[in-house]
Each structure stands twice: as structure tokens, then as C-alpha cells.
Design a protein around this motif. Structure first.
Motif, PDB file in Angstrom:
ATOM      1  N   ARG A   1       1.534  -7.159  -1.101  1.00  0.00           N
ATOM      2  CA  ARG A   1       0.708  -7.627  -0.235  1.00  0.00           C
ATOM      3  C   ARG A   1      -0.534  -8.714  -0.824  1.00  0.00           C
ATOM      4  O   ARG A   1      -0.313  -9.513   0.144  1.00  0.00           O
ATOM      5  CB  ARG A   1      -0.295  -6.613  -0.306  1.00  0.00           C
ATOM      6  CG  ARG A   1      -1.413  -6.895   0.616  1.00  0.00           C
ATOM      7  CD  ARG A   1      -2.542  -5.285   0.375  1.00  0.00           C
ATOM      8  NE  ARG A   1      -3.060  -5.027  -0.896  1.00  0.00           N
ATOM      9  CZ  ARG A   1      -4.276  -6.338  -1.364  1.00  0.00           C
ATOM     10  NH1 ARG A   1      -4.336  -7.146  -0.690  1.00  0.00           N
ATOM     11  NH2 ARG A   1      -4.254  -6.126  -3.343  1.00  0.00           N
ATOM     12  N   ILE A   2       0.383  -9.162  -2.583  1.00  0.00           N
ATOM     13  CA  ILE A   2      -1.039 -10.065  -2.907  1.00  0.00           C
ATOM     14  C   ILE A   2      -0.051 -11.498  -2.765  1.00  0.00           C
ATOM     15  O   ILE A   2      -0.779 -12.591  -2.507  1.00  0.00           O
ATOM     16  CB  ILE A   2      -0.724  -9.882  -4.443  1.00  0.00           C
ATOM     17  CG1 ILE A   2      -2.119  -8.719  -4.594  1.00  0.00           C
ATOM     18  CG2 ILE A   2      -0.814 -11.354  -5.407  1.00  0.00           C
ATOM     19  CD1 ILE A   2      -2.032  -7.590  -6.164  1.00  0.00           C
TER      20      ILE A   2
ATOM     21  N   GLU B   1       1.304  -3.189  -3.803  1.00  0.00           N
ATOM     22  CA  GLU B   1       0.596  -4.357  -3.503  1.00  0.00           C
ATOM     23  C   GLU B   1       0.852  -5.673  -4.258  1.00  0.00           C
ATOM     24  O   GLU B   1       0.444  -6.284  -3.670  1.00  0.00           O
ATOM     25  CB  GLU B   1      -0.534  -3.238  -4.858  1.00  0.00           C
ATOM     26  CG  GLU B   1      -1.658  -4.658  -5.286  1.00  0.00           C
ATOM     27  CD  GLU B   1      -2.385  -3.796  -5.648  1.00  0.00           C
ATOM     28  OE1 GLU B   1      -3.668  -4.426  -6.047  1.00  0.00           O
ATOM     29  OE2 GLU B   1      -2.646  -3.056  -5.596  1.00  0.00           O
TER      30      GLU B   1
ATOM     31  N   ARG C   1       1.504 -12.295  -0.176  1.00  0.00           N
ATOM     32  CA  ARG C   1       1.045 -13.058   1.024  1.00  0.00           C
ATOM     33  C   ARG C   1       0.428 -13.041   1.652  1.00  0.00           C
ATOM     34  O   ARG C   1      -0.472 -13.445   2.675  1.00  0.00           O
ATOM     35  CB  ARG C   1       2.083 -11.569   2.113  1.00  0.00           C
ATOM     36  CG  ARG C   1       3.131 -11.774   2.231  1.00  0.00           C
ATOM     37  CD  ARG C   1       3.986 -10.393   2.762  1.00  0.00           C
ATOM     38  NE  ARG C   1       4.921 -10.638   2.647  1.00  0.00           N
ATOM     39  CZ  ARG C   1       6.321  -9.803   3.218  1.00  0.00           C
ATOM     40  NH1 ARG C   1       5.887  -9.010   3.795  1.00  0.00           N
ATOM     41  NH2 ARG C   1       7.124  -9.554   2.536  1.00  0.00           N
ATOM     42  N   ASP C   2      -1.337 -12.767   1.338  1.00  0.00           N
ATOM     43  CA  ASP C   2      -2.330 -12.883   0.721  1.00  0.00           C
ATOM     44  C   ASP C   2      -2.942 -14.298   0.591  1.00  0.00           C
ATOM     45  O   ASP C   2      -3.099 -14.750  -0.807  1.00  0.00           O
ATOM     46  CB  ASP C   2      -3.332 -12.178   0.967  1.00  0.00           C
ATOM     47  CG  ASP C   2      -4.441 -11.884   0.843  1.00  0.00           C
ATOM     48  OD1 ASP C   2      -5.139 -12.725   1.557  1.00  0.00           O
ATOM     49  OD2 ASP C   2      -5.404 -10.428   0.135  1.00  0.00           O
TER      50      ASP C   2
ATOM     51  N   SER D   1      -6.203 -15.969   0.637  1.00  0.00           N
ATOM     52  CA  SER D   1      -7.290 -15.849  -0.081  1.00  0.00           C
ATOM     53  C   SER D   1      -6.959 -14.883  -1.731  1.00  0.00           C
ATOM     54  O   SER D   1      -8.050 -15.024  -2.125  1.00  0.00           O
ATOM     55  CB  SER D   1      -8.572 -14.625   0.921  1.00  0.00           C
ATOM     56  OG  SER D   1      -7.382 -13.166   0.335  1.00  0.00           O
ATOM     57  N   ILE D   2      -5.629 -15.066  -1.915  1.00  0.00           N
ATOM     58  CA  ILE D   2      -6.166 -14.254  -3.534  1.00  0.00           C
ATOM     59  C   ILE D   2      -5.235 -16.161  -4.189  1.00  0.00           C
ATOM     60  O   ILE D   2      -4.680 -16.719  -3.803  1.00  0.00           O
ATOM     61  CB  ILE D   2      -4.297 -13.425  -3.437  1.00  0.00           C
ATOM     62  CG1 ILE D   2      -4.706 -12.094  -2.363  1.00  0.00           C
ATOM     63  CG2 ILE D   2      -4.233 -12.645  -5.348  1.00  0.00           C
ATOM     64  CD1 ILE D   2      -5.546 -11.605  -3.454  1.00  0.00           C
TER      65      ILE D   2
END
Length: 90
Positions: free
Chosen positions: A68-69, A65, A71-72, A74-75
Motif C-alpha cells: 500500500r505504501i 502495508e 503505491r500511495d 501521498s507518501i
């Protein structure tokens, strides 16, 4: 004692970090490798245990997680604690 040139392939970042460490210890890569090899010979194997670490399922999920965060796009990220506190108070 005569020496023999030896070539090994090392990841660039690993080599840089190791060279910095060895420099702090007052030695170069060649001296460090020689120490390692002598220890292997003295001990009849590697001078440390080699094993696959066993991580809990929860820890592995948390690591996925986190990856993922990071690399996102939109975060939303925060550069300082004040910005984070203001966002939490909204």
C-alpha cells in the motif's frame, strides 16, 4: 538421440531471468529444461518439494502495508539516507 521440438509458455520476466542464470552456468534454456526433465524421471517426481509456504499473520499484514505504501503517491519517499535523516529530525 533424436529430439522433439517442444513449446512452453513462460512469463517474459521469468524467461529473461532464467536465460541470464543459465548463461552464467554455461547452458541455454533447452539444456536446463532437459536437465530438469531428466531429474524428474530419475526421481519419479519433481526434484524439489512443492508446498504452499505458511507465513505468519503479522508478516502478511506487513507485506500488505508495504504494498500500500509503495503505491500511495501521498507518501513521501527518499532517495538517500541524508534526506531521510533530515526528515526524521524535523
Amino acid at each position: 538421440m533424436p529430439t522433439a521440438p517442444t513449446q512452453i509458455r513462460i512469463d517474459i520476466d521469468t524467461k529473461k531471468a532464467a536465460n541470464e542464470l543459465f548463461s552464467e552456468l554455461g547452458m541455454d534454456m533447452s539444456e536446463a529444461v532437459n536437465i530438469f526433465l531428466r531429474q524428474c524421471i530419475m526421481r519419479g517426481g519433481l526434484p524439489f518439494s512443492v508446498s504452499v509456504p505458511e507465513y505468519s499473520h503479522d508478516l502478511l499484514e506487513a507485506a500488505q502495508e508495504a504494498k500500500r505504501i509503495t503505491r500511495d503517491p501521498s507518501i513521501t519517499g527518499y532517495d538517500d539516507m541524508d534526506s531521510l535523516k533530515k526528515a526524521l529530525e524535523r
